[in-house]
Scaffold this motif. Structure first.
Motif, PDB file in Angstrom:
ATOM      1  N   LEU A  55      30.987  47.225  27.193  1.00  0.00           N
ATOM      2  CA  LEU A  55      30.247  46.918  28.406  1.00  0.00           C
ATOM      3  C   LEU A  55      30.703  47.848  29.534  1.00  0.00           C
ATOM      4  CD1 LEU A  55      30.282  43.025  28.280  1.00  0.00           C
ATOM      5  CD2 LEU A  55      28.221  44.441  28.437  1.00  0.00           C
ATOM      6  N   PRO A  56      29.778  48.395  30.300  1.00  0.00           N
ATOM      7  CA  PRO A  56      30.176  49.239  31.437  1.00  0.00           C
ATOM      8  C   PRO A  56      31.010  48.428  32.433  1.00  0.00           C
ATOM      9  CG  PRO A  56      27.817  49.424  30.981  1.00  0.00           C
ATOM     10  CD  PRO A  56      28.319  48.282  30.159  1.00  0.00           C
ATOM     11  N   GLN A  57      31.962  49.086  33.066  1.00  0.00           N
ATOM     12  CA  GLN A  57      32.831  48.397  34.028  1.00  0.00           C
ATOM     13  C   GLN A  57      32.040  47.673  35.121  1.00  0.00           C
ATOM     14  OE1 GLN A  57      36.004  47.950  33.546  1.00  0.00           O
ATOM     15  NE2 GLN A  57      36.319  46.787  35.440  1.00  0.00           N
ATOM     16  N   PRO A  58      30.996  48.278  35.697  1.00  0.00           N
ATOM     17  CA  PRO A  58      30.237  47.550  36.722  1.00  0.00           C
ATOM     18  C   PRO A  58      29.624  46.248  36.198  1.00  0.00           C
ATOM     19  CG  PRO A  58      29.715  49.894  36.802  1.00  0.00           C
ATOM     20  CD  PRO A  58      30.524  49.673  35.552  1.00  0.00           C
ATOM     21  N   THR A  59      29.224  46.232  34.932  1.00  0.00           N
ATOM     22  CA  THR A  59      28.658  45.018  34.350  1.00  0.00           C
ATOM     23  C   THR A  59      29.735  43.947  34.182  1.00  0.00           C
ATOM     24  OG1 THR A  59      26.986  46.314  33.163  1.00  0.00           O
ATOM     25  CG2 THR A  59      27.384  44.077  32.379  1.00  0.00           C
ATOM     26  N   VAL A  71      32.384  43.619  35.997  1.00  0.00           N
ATOM     27  CA  VAL A  71      32.714  43.125  37.343  1.00  0.00           C
ATOM     28  C   VAL A  71      31.607  42.226  37.873  1.00  0.00           C
ATOM     29  CG1 VAL A  71      33.108  43.826  39.728  1.00  0.00           C
ATOM     30  CG2 VAL A  71      34.178  45.109  37.859  1.00  0.00           C
ATOM     31  N   ARG A  72      30.369  42.657  37.725  1.00  0.00           N
ATOM     32  CA  ARG A  72      29.239  41.892  38.269  1.00  0.00           C
ATOM     33  C   ARG A  72      29.180  40.490  37.698  1.00  0.00           C
ATOM     34  NH1 ARG A  72      25.618  45.322  37.222  1.00  0.00           N
ATOM     35  NH2 ARG A  72      24.511  44.474  35.433  1.00  0.00           N
ATOM     36  N   HIS A  73      29.469  40.364  36.400  1.00  0.00           N
ATOM     37  CA  HIS A  73      29.366  39.053  35.749  1.00  0.00           C
ATOM     38  C   HIS A  73      30.714  38.361  35.572  1.00  0.00           C
ATOM     39  CE1 HIS A  73      25.095  39.415  34.922  1.00  0.00           C
ATOM     40  NE2 HIS A  73      25.298  40.622  34.420  1.00  0.00           N
ATOM     41  N   GLY A  74      31.787  38.999  36.022  1.00  0.00           N
ATOM     42  CA  GLY A  74      33.097  38.374  35.890  1.00  0.00           C
ATOM     43  C   GLY A  74      33.539  38.198  34.454  1.00  0.00           C
ATOM     44  N   ILE A  75      33.147  39.114  33.589  1.00  0.00           N
ATOM     45  CA  ILE A  75      33.505  39.037  32.168  1.00  0.00           C
ATOM     46  C   ILE A  75      34.863  39.702  31.952  1.00  0.00           C
ATOM     47  CG2 ILE A  75      32.855  39.739  29.824  1.00  0.00           C
ATOM     48  CD1 ILE A  75      29.917  39.823  30.858  1.00  0.00           C
TER      49      ILE A  75
END
Length: 281
Positions: A15-19, A21-25
Motif C-alpha cells: 500500500l502506498p504510504q499516503p494510503t 496514513v489516510r486510512h490509519g492502516i
C-alpha cells in the motif's frame, strides 16, 4: 480510521504510504535476507538489493514477522483506543505470517480477527482499504471483516513472469509445471486461485503474453467500477505502458496504482514480473 476498529496488514500489501496514513492502516514488515543482510520488505533499499542479488545468483530467503512483533502492534492499537482489531494478511500458502498473527491474537488485550485473504500485493491492499472504509463509516469489527472478505472474493490477480524458475525454487509452483514451461520455451501467465499460484495460460512470446494479460484484465474489469493495480519488478517501462493501455481501455476505472513489488514477492518471481490486480468496487 474508526476509533473502535484498528486495521493491521503486512508489507506484502504494498500500500502506498499516503494510503496507509489516510486510512490509519498499520503495515507490519516481513523480512528479506540477502546473504548475511536482513532488510525490511517494501523499502527501496530492499528492492534494489534484491535485484542485484538475483542478477548475481546470490541466496535470497524471506521470513515472516514474529508473533512478538504482531503482539506489540496489537497492544499499541489497544493503547490508542481500539476496542477491536482486524489483521489482514497474504495467503497462508505463501508465508507463515498468518500463523504468527493468529498466535499473537491470543494474547491481545482486545479482540483480534485474523483474516487469511488468500491474496498478495494490492489484491491484499484493496482488502485492507475496504476494511478501513467500513470502520470509518462506523462499522463494527464484524462489518470490517465482512467488507474485507467480500473484496477478496471479488478481486482477481494475474501475472506474467519471464521464467518459472524462481517460483519453482521457492516451492510456489510445481516442478512439473516449471519444467514444462522451460521445455516448451513458453511464457507463462499465472493467476491467484484459492490462495495458490496456478498456471492460467501458456503463450509463445513475451509480447504476446503481455498483450494477453491486458486482454484478461480488461475482460475481467468489464464496464463496472473497478480499481486496478499494476505491479512489476525491474520492468518499469513495461509496467507503465500496460498501465497506460488499461487506463484507455477500462471504462469504469476509478483508481489505478502502479508500483514495484517489494523484495519478499520479488524473490519468488524474479526480475521481469508484470502483474495486474482487478478489484471491483
Amino acid at each position: 480510521m474508526s476509533a473502535h476498529v484498528a486495521i493491521v496488514t503486512d508489507s506484502t500489501a504494498y500500500l502506498p504510504q499516503p494510503t496507509l496514513v489516510r486510512h490509519g492502516i498499520t503495515s507490519v514488515p516481513l523480512t528479506v535476507v540477502l546473504g548475511d543482510r536482513a532488510l525490511e520488505d517494501g523499502t527501496e533499499t530492499s528492492a534494489r538489493a534484491l535485484a542485484l542479488a538475483l542478477q548475481k545468483h546470490r541466496p535470497v530467503t524471506t521470513s515472516r514477522p514474529s508473533p512478538e512483533v504482531f503482539a506489540a502492534t496489537y497492544r499499541k492499537a489497544a493503547e490508542a483506543g481500539a476496542t477491536g482489531i482486524i489483521s489482514l494478511h497474504l495467503s497462508a500458502e505463501f508465508s507463515g505470517t498468518y500463523d504468527a498473527a493468529v498466535l499473537a491474537a491470543r494474547e491481545s488485550p482486545v479482540p483480534v480477527r485474523v483474516v487469511d485473504t488468500g491474496m498478495v500485493a494490492m489484491a491484499l491492499g484493496f482488502c485492507a482499504v475496504s476494511a478501513a472504509e467500513a470502520a470509518e463509516a462506523g462499522g463494527t469489527l464484524d462489518d470490517a471483516v465482512a467488507a474485507a472478505e467480500k473484496r477478496a472474493a471479488d478481486t482477481s490477480a494475474y501475472f506474467y513472469v519471464d521464467t518459472l524458475d524462481y517460483l519453482r525454487r521457492g516451492g510456489r509452483i510445481g516442478a512439473a509445471q516449471a519444467l514444462l514451461g522451460s521445455a516448451l520455451a513458453v511464457k507463462p501467465l499465472l493467476e491467484l486461485d484459492g490462495g495458490r499460484i496456478e498456471l492460467r495460460e501458456k503463450v509463445r512470446t513475451a509480447s504476446k503474453a503481455i498483450a494477453r494479460l491486458e486482454e484478461i484484465v480488461a475482460e475481467r474489469a468489464g464496464s463496472g467500477q473497478v480499481d486496478i493495480a499494476v505491479h512489476h519488478l525491474a520492468a518499469p517501462g513495461r509496467a507503465a505502458a500496460l498501465a497506460d493501455r488499461l487506463r484507455a481501455r477500462v471504462p469504469g476505472l476509478v483508481e489505478l496504482h502502479l508500483s514495484e513489488v517489494g523484495a519478499v514477492i520479488g524473490a519468488h518471481t524474479g526480475p521481469g514480473l508484470l502483474g495486474a490486480v482487478v478489484s471491483p468496487r
